[in-house]
Scaffold this motif. Sequence first.
Motif, PDB file in Angstrom:
ATOM      1  N   ARG A  97      55.362  19.915   9.289  1.00 28.11           N
ATOM      2  CA  ARG A  97      54.918  18.565   9.645  1.00 28.11           C
ATOM      3  C   ARG A  97      54.964  18.371  11.164  1.00 28.11           C
ATOM      4  O   ARG A  97      54.001  17.873  11.759  1.00 28.11           O
ATOM      5  CB  ARG A  97      55.802  17.538   8.938  1.00 28.11           C
ATOM      6  CG  ARG A  97      55.329  16.099   9.124  1.00 28.11           C
ATOM      7  CD  ARG A  97      56.177  15.139   8.322  1.00 28.11           C
ATOM      8  NE  ARG A  97      57.531  15.046   8.835  1.00 28.11           N
ATOM      9  CZ  ARG A  97      58.618  15.413   8.163  1.00 28.11           C
ATOM     10  NH1 ARG A  97      58.500  15.927   6.948  1.00 28.11           N
ATOM     11  NH2 ARG A  97      59.810  15.278   8.691  1.00 28.11           N
ATOM     12  N   VAL A 101      51.054  19.625  11.088  1.00 23.09           N
ATOM     13  CA  VAL A 101      50.378  18.539  10.378  1.00 23.09           C
ATOM     14  C   VAL A 101      50.286  17.276  11.222  1.00 23.09           C
ATOM     15  O   VAL A 101      49.241  16.600  11.234  1.00 23.09           O
ATOM     16  CB  VAL A 101      51.083  18.266   9.035  1.00 23.09           C
ATOM     17  CG1 VAL A 101      50.418  17.102   8.308  1.00 23.09           C
ATOM     18  CG2 VAL A 101      51.068  19.517   8.165  1.00 23.09           C
ATOM     19  N   PHE A 109      47.421  18.890   3.273  1.00 19.81           N
ATOM     20  CA  PHE A 109      48.447  19.913   3.428  1.00 19.81           C
ATOM     21  C   PHE A 109      49.396  19.803   2.248  1.00 19.81           C
ATOM     22  O   PHE A 109      49.902  18.721   1.938  1.00 19.81           O
ATOM     23  CB  PHE A 109      49.233  19.755   4.737  1.00 19.81           C
ATOM     24  CG  PHE A 109      50.068  20.961   5.053  1.00 19.81           C
ATOM     25  CD1 PHE A 109      49.562  21.981   5.843  1.00 19.81           C
ATOM     26  CD2 PHE A 109      51.352  21.107   4.528  1.00 19.81           C
ATOM     27  CE1 PHE A 109      50.304  23.121   6.122  1.00 19.81           C
ATOM     28  CE2 PHE A 109      52.100  22.238   4.791  1.00 19.81           C
ATOM     29  CZ  PHE A 109      51.587  23.243   5.589  1.00 19.81           C
TER      30      PHE A 109
END
Length: 257
Positions: A97, A101, A109
Amino acid sequence: MTAVSAFRVDELDVRVFATEEALGAAAADDASAAIRAAVEQRGLANAMFATGNSQFAFLAALTARTDVPWDRVTGFHMDEYVGMDDTHPASFARYMRERLVDLVHLAAFHYVDGTNDAAAECSRYAALLREHPLDLCCLGVGENGHLAFNDPPFAKFDDPDDVKEVELDDASRRQQVGEGHFRTLDDVPRTAITVTVPALLRARRVLAIVPESRKADAVRRALEEPIATSCPASALRRTTQATLYLDQASAANVSNV
């Protein structure tokens, strides 16, 4: 980026770069090309990424690029500790993350959920992988030669499962302490959920991103010892669509460099 050395070991292309930053930039070039090719062919790409300190330069280079069609990419990662939620500093979901992301805008994801029942999570994630055949797998190699959390005592090159719960080798657990993710060995979980070796290596393109001197012995074993589960990374040598990216520190023990 131009390699300072390039050679082939069995079916595996090996490229050696002067620095970790040059390695990361070259791997990012190739990852971007693989993603763009998949999007051009099918309108989407499925890509899997590794965690760990060895991936820092690569992920920084990849997320800084402006030519990656992230909005057409569905992302995956490889492993997570059983029982660990994504707020823990050592969580691989948290790593993904924070280093991928949150920096780009992927279509989706899919995280491995360490808090779910392990058997149920293995089934769930394996089903996702069947639905999204990987165009790209960007992986590292552990200090004990592991791929993802497929450690030498437990790895299988013909594993019938795509995702499974595994016991962690003490060498893997010590590596996590050495990288600063846990304070002591006792703090490191003893089990994890991992994508298996055959599931990793069936991706259409495999990039093995392996800098740092602490990986030098594992690299030597992977390239120069017999292909065997005693060094799971040796399986890369029969993966025709794979490239191994080294820096001079990680390649230091390889005899023909």
